[in-house]
Write an enzyme that holds these catalytic residues in place. Sequence first.
Site, mmCIF file in Angstrom:
data_model
loop_
_atom_site.group_PDB
_atom_site.id
_atom_site.type_symbol
_atom_site.label_atom_id
_atom_site.label_comp_id
_atom_site.label_asym_id
_atom_site.label_seq_id
_atom_site.Cartn_x
_atom_site.Cartn_y
_atom_site.Cartn_z
ATOM 1 N N GLN A 1 0.827 -1.204 0.000
ATOM 2 C CA GLN A 1 0.000 0.000 0.000
ATOM 3 C C GLN A 1 0.861 1.253 0.000
ATOM 4 O O GLN A 1 1.836 1.347 0.729
ATOM 5 C CB GLN A 1 -0.902 -0.032 1.234
ATOM 6 C CG GLN A 1 -2.050 0.950 1.212
ATOM 7 C CD GLN A 1 -3.134 0.580 2.199
ATOM 8 O OE1 GLN A 1 -3.214 -0.549 2.660
ATOM 9 N NE2 GLN A 1 -3.990 1.525 2.523
ATOM 10 N N SER B 1 4.728 -5.860 3.342
ATOM 11 C CA SER B 1 3.381 -5.813 3.920
ATOM 12 C C SER B 1 2.398 -6.525 2.993
ATOM 13 O O SER B 1 2.537 -7.724 2.750
ATOM 14 C CB SER B 1 2.982 -4.358 4.185
ATOM 15 O OG SER B 1 1.763 -4.274 4.884
ATOM 16 N N LEU B 2 1.422 -5.812 2.459
ATOM 17 C CA LEU B 2 0.446 -6.405 1.540
ATOM 18 C C LEU B 2 1.125 -7.105 0.369
ATOM 19 O O LEU B 2 0.615 -8.108 -0.151
ATOM 20 C CB LEU B 2 -0.490 -5.294 1.058
ATOM 21 C CG LEU B 2 -1.606 -5.578 0.062
ATOM 22 C CD1 LEU B 2 -1.147 -5.562 -1.373
ATOM 23 C CD2 LEU B 2 -2.347 -6.878 0.369
ATOM 24 N N ARG C 1 -9.197 -8.877 4.250
ATOM 25 C CA ARG C 1 -8.138 -8.345 5.118
ATOM 26 C C ARG C 1 -8.233 -6.832 5.218
ATOM 27 O O ARG C 1 -8.168 -6.253 6.316
ATOM 28 C CB ARG C 1 -6.776 -8.755 4.560
ATOM 29 C CG ARG C 1 -5.551 -8.205 5.296
ATOM 30 C CD ARG C 1 -4.296 -8.594 4.520
ATOM 31 N NE ARG C 1 -3.043 -8.268 5.210
ATOM 32 C CZ ARG C 1 -2.344 -7.148 5.015
ATOM 33 N NH1 ARG C 1 -2.812 -6.230 4.176
ATOM 34 N NH2 ARG C 1 -1.205 -6.949 5.652
ATOM 35 N N HIS D 1 0.050 -2.718 11.238
ATOM 36 C CA HIS D 1 1.214 -3.394 11.847
ATOM 37 C C HIS D 1 1.485 -2.955 13.284
ATOM 38 O O HIS D 1 2.640 -2.768 13.682
ATOM 39 C CB HIS D 1 2.459 -3.215 10.969
ATOM 40 C CG HIS D 1 2.284 -3.764 9.592
ATOM 41 N ND1 HIS D 1 2.147 -5.118 9.361
ATOM 42 C CD2 HIS D 1 2.186 -3.153 8.382
ATOM 43 C CE1 HIS D 1 1.989 -5.311 8.052
ATOM 44 N NE2 HIS D 1 2.000 -4.133 7.456
ATOM 45 N N GLN E 1 1.514 -11.132 10.833
ATOM 46 C CA GLN E 1 1.985 -9.974 10.076
ATOM 47 C C GLN E 1 1.024 -8.798 10.190
ATOM 48 O O GLN E 1 1.426 -7.632 10.176
ATOM 49 C CB GLN E 1 2.162 -10.356 8.596
ATOM 50 C CG GLN E 1 2.777 -9.264 7.739
ATOM 51 C CD GLN E 1 2.016 -9.042 6.452
ATOM 52 O OE1 GLN E 1 0.831 -8.737 6.460
ATOM 53 N NE2 GLN E 1 2.718 -9.211 5.327
#
Length: 313
Positions: free
Chosen positions: A11, A91-92, A116, A202, A251
């Site tokens: 993102q 991340s993503l 998610r 996170h 995560q």
Amino acid sequence: MTPFAFVFPGQGSQSVGMLDAWGDHPAVAATLAEASAALGQDLGALIHAGPEDQLALTVNTQLVMLVAGVANYRAWLAEGGPAPAVVAGHSLGEYSALVAAGALTLADAVPLVRFRAQAMQDAVPVGTGAMMAILGLDSAQVRHACEQAARDSGEIVSAANYNDPKQTVIAGTRAGVDMAVDLLKRLGAKKAMPLSVSAPFHCALMKPAAERLQARLADTPIRTPTIPVVNNIDVAVETDPDRIRDALYRQAFGPVRWVELVGAVQGRGVQHLFECGPGRVLSKMIKRIVPEGTVTGVVLDPATLSETKGLLA
């Protein structure tokens, strides 16, 4: 053949028209059609025309970044690019990496990522959380300041993304982040830059979202990857589907250990690290992490694909 890694952005790298340079490339068109069918929404139209405020919504951003990363990867393969020796994502982007490695099908990944994103958005009311990029301090200093701010205030704040040796993103409640920033500025932080995000990713505030994601992951088919995937949370390569599910669950509320991840990729004998997907955010981070001699490149359109293939010649 020269071994190389593909890393997939998350993102923040999205932009309206980010796949337009591919025109009607068959691999990109097929990826958009497959993802749109899986979701029941025309993702190609969203990526091409936006509008930008819709593309920036978490429930859309995570989705289009997943699809764009996979589209670029499939175009690479369709144009004769070899398979990478290892993959990872920020991340993503880890979900794009898992699709590239065959652990997730795109048809399964699309609804999973939409779920998610929605769970993350639902976890914290808009405006009550914050994320801030801290520049100019070692990550240990940032981590300790967050711990002190949380201890002194009772608020939630922690290091969320270890992006490079002098840039660490923090996340938490707005009050907790503000207190941590005050401490960090007194410690000599050069800059504290607010991130334009709709939720504090996170960090512990994402635990409710992670619990919902964990249940959804249990029902999502995951296979043993055909390419090693270095994950964010443990900086480890997992082959067991249940361990992959657990890493994805943790995560969501744990930090992205990007500096260590890049080191782990290089520890596998890989000195060519290529960003696959829109933008150049990760390749810029990598250049600030790795020593001289590491080769970086991007695959985000036909021109960069050709350039990056040339780096392997």
